[in-house]
Design a protein around this motif. Structure first.
Motif, PDB file in Angstrom:
ATOM      1  N   GLY A 145       0.735  -1.161   0.069  1.00 27.30           N
ATOM      2  CA  GLY A 145       0.034  -0.123  -0.071  1.00 27.30           C
ATOM      3  C   GLY A 145       0.844   1.160  -0.217  1.00 27.30           C
ATOM      4  N   TYR A 193       3.416   1.416  -3.451  1.00 29.70           N
ATOM      5  CA  TYR A 193       2.782   1.485  -4.811  1.00 29.70           C
ATOM      6  C   TYR A 193       1.604   2.365  -4.547  1.00 29.70           C
ATOM      7  CZ  TYR A 193       6.101  -2.095  -6.222  1.00 29.70           C
ATOM      8  OH  TYR A 193       6.948  -2.841  -6.507  1.00 29.70           O
ATOM      9  N   GLY A 194       1.036   2.029  -3.580  1.00 29.14           N
ATOM     10  CA  GLY A 194      -0.526   2.594  -3.466  1.00 29.14           C
ATOM     11  C   GLY A 194      -0.336   4.131  -3.121  1.00 29.14           C
TER      12      GLY A 194
END
Length: 448
Positions: free
Chosen positions: A188, A191-192
């Motif tokens: 998360g 990348y998120g």
């Protein structure tokens, strides 16, 4: 294999009772031990997709962090023995109070490590030989992750408390939960949230803090239940530190042996160091299995000695040595049978495989020795016999070092180097076996 020939034969029911205790403690302990390297593997898999420089930076920072934390593994070992003795004596309040001293020591040491790492992170990364492209990522990861070191050390100390209380299931559950949370947070945040390698570091810090929080809830609940004080006690913290010093010397000596082995392998050539890394990875995995038995030994022996049952401690020691031999034989056989599949998993280079194969056979043959070494090491830790373990390990280091350093001169390559490692384990076996037979480790009572 008989450890104390003068002891009377044990009833079969006693052996079965010991076996149940060993299995009950060792199996969850193994799961918890394996979880920590899985943290690093998960981080590597996630960060690896960011780029080679980021992965190289993670590798350098992780090596530094792992070294820093492993130096303080005595927080778990010393706490296990001290708590188990008081459990055996029937004083649970004192046992938890002893565990709290270890946790307060962990927090103090963690703060000291942060104070050192934060300003010196670039220098540490440079000393480790990081390239210009990897260094910024390594520095970022190291600085952020160092904020989680107090939590990591609290996890070590609290794990020791629960092991001493004969509870290895809770550490397993916490380790599994921490691994899952770490993976989810890393994905998360990396990348998120687009934080890159910094996101991986923050994910690990948050996961480690959450694990420490769970441990503290369990320990605090036990303290309230048994009326144990949670306040820091200077005398108790000092005593915990003094008990840990010999185990720190032991750990540093062992790490010096591993570092010397890797340095010598690097001098032998690229194929040798590549093969050595494969063998060392397997050796470490086998060590986790044997260390789980050693942890069971620490907890059980400490409890028997705390209860004043010297003969019971001797009987458990003998039975655990039998377990060590059996486990070593099984692991050695598994290594031999799996070698055609194991080596191709790591490399397609036939030269590396050919170099690794003879050393792999030596590792397989040495596993029964390793089994007894790990068991007796755990027994003596459980008996709080740290000073002897420290001097024995320093002596082993003194014997091993010249033998290993002469391998490039006299030849034999990686096979000779791992023969030297087997010599090292044999020296440990002899020193630990002598101590076990002497009976001087059998000191009963709630404290030693």
């Amino acid at each position: 294999m008989v450890l104390m020939t003068q002891a009377p034969a044990r009833p079969r029911t006693a052996r079965r009772r010991h076996d149940r205790e060993i299995i009950t403690l060792a199996v969850p302990a193994f799961g918890a031990l394996v979880a920590e390297p899985l943290f690093v593997m998960a981080d590597s898999a996630i960060v690896g997709h960011l780029g080679t420089a980021q992965l190289a930076g993670l590798g350098i920072a992780s090596a530094l962090l792992t070294t820093a934390v492993s130096i303080f593994v005595f927080l778990a070992y010393a706490t296990t023995a001290a708590v188990a003795r008081r459990v055996g004596a029937g004083d649970l309040a004192s046992a938890i109070r002893q565990g709290m001293d270890g946790i307060w020591l962990a927090l103090l040491l963690g703060a000291a490590v942060i104070a050192v790492v934060l300003p010196t992170a670039p220098l540490l990364v440079e000393l480790f030989g990081a390239s210009d492209t990897a260094a910024p990522y390594a520095t970022t990861y190291l600085r952020i992750s160092s904020l989680g070191i107090p939590a990591m050390l609290v996890v070590l100390a609290a794990t020791g408390v629960l092991r001493g209380l004969q509870n290895t299931r809770t550490p397993l559950y916490v380790a599994i939960g921490g691994f899952v949370a770490n993976g989810a947070l890393n994905v998360g945040l990396v990348y998120g949230a687009g934080l890159g390698i910094a996101g991986s570091a923050w994910g690990t810090v948050i996961a480690q803090c959450a694990m420490a929080a769970v441990y503290l809830v369990v320990v605090v609940r036990g303290a309230h239940q048994h009326g144990a004080s949670l306040r820091p006690d200077a005398a108790g913290i000092k005593a915990s530190a003094q008990a840990g010093v010999p185990l720190l010397v032991r750990t540093l000596s062992l790490r010096a042996i591993l570092m010397i082995t890797t340095a010598v392998a690097a001098r032998l050539g690229d194929a040798d160091i590549a093969a050595h890394q494969i063998i060392l990875s397997l050796w470490s995995l086998l060590a986790f299995a044997l260390d789980a038995l050693a942890i069971a030994g620490q907890a059980i022996i400490g409890r028997y000695l705390g209860a004043g049952d010297a003969q019971g401690a001797r009987n458990v020691c003998r039975r655990m040595v039998e377990w060590g031999v059996a486990a070593g034989l099984v692991l050695g056989l598994l290594v031999v049978l799996s070698r055609p599949v194991f080596l191709p998993l790591f490399t397609a280079d036939s030269t590396v495989r050919d170099t690794a194969l003879p050393a792999l056979v030596i590792v397989a043959l040495s596993q029964p020795i390793c089994g007894v070494v790990f068991i007796l090491d755990g027994v003596l830790m459980g008996a709080s016999d740290g000073p002897y373990l420290a001097w024995a390990m320093v002596f082993t280091l003194a014997v091993f070092t010249p033998v290993a350093l002469l391998v490039p001169t006299f030849g034999g390559g990686l096979t000779a180097l791992w023969a030297a490692m087997t010599l090292m384990m044999t020296m440990r076996l002899l020193t630990l076996w002598w101590r076990a037979r002497s009976g001087r480790w059998v000191v009963t009572g709630a404290t030693r």
